[in-house]
Write a protein that holds these residues in place. Structure first.
Motif, PDB file in Angstrom:
ATOM      1  N   LYS A  16      57.318  44.315  35.078  1.00  0.00           N
ATOM      2  CA  LYS A  16      58.123  45.692  35.224  1.00  0.00           C
ATOM      3  C   LYS A  16      57.772  46.546  34.093  1.00  0.00           C
ATOM      4  N   VAL A  18      59.529  48.975  32.281  1.00  0.00           N
ATOM      5  CA  VAL A  18      60.766  49.133  31.228  1.00  0.00           C
ATOM      6  C   VAL A  18      60.909  50.356  30.554  1.00  0.00           C
ATOM      7  N   GLU A  25      63.960  50.097  35.266  1.00  0.00           N
ATOM      8  CA  GLU A  25      62.903  49.351  35.822  1.00  0.00           C
ATOM      9  C   GLU A  25      62.155  49.647  36.855  1.00  0.00           C
TER      10      GLU A  25
END
Length: 103
Positions: A16, A18, A25
């Motif tokens: 992801k 972030v 996210e």
């Protein structure tokens, strides 16, 4: 990639993107994953394999080859240490091919 909520830089973590500021996210797409992995694995290497490529580099007439004593050498700059430190200048002697560096 920048966070759509706060505008801060996002970093890849566990598949992801972030946000380092607010924690937002977003999943990383498959193409993006390939680019991140390739970028992490690649090491920058400069290979001068022919006289034509050597001639394309700038030439400094004020340096002397420490191996053969020829005056003048081709040179290139490369950032080899941290970004807040000066780059390293690499010299290549056109006569004997000796390579040396100056910090």
């Amino acid at each position: 990639m920048f966070c759509p909520k706060c505008g801060s830089l996002m970093h890849p973590k566990d598949g992801k993107w972030v946000c380092s500021n607010c924690g937002y996210e977003i999943p990383i797409e498959n193409e993006e994953k390939k680019e991140i992995v390739a970028e992490a694995k690649e090491k920058e290497m400069i290979v001068i394999s022919s006289q034509e490529e050597l001639k394309a580099l700038p030439y400094d007439e004020s340096v002397m080859c420490p191996k053969c004593g020829h005056v003048g050498a081709h040179w290139m700059l490369q950032q080899t240490r941290a970004a807040d430190e000066p780059e390293t200048r690499f010299y290549i002697c056109p006569k004997c091919g000796h390579r040396w560096r100056e910090y």
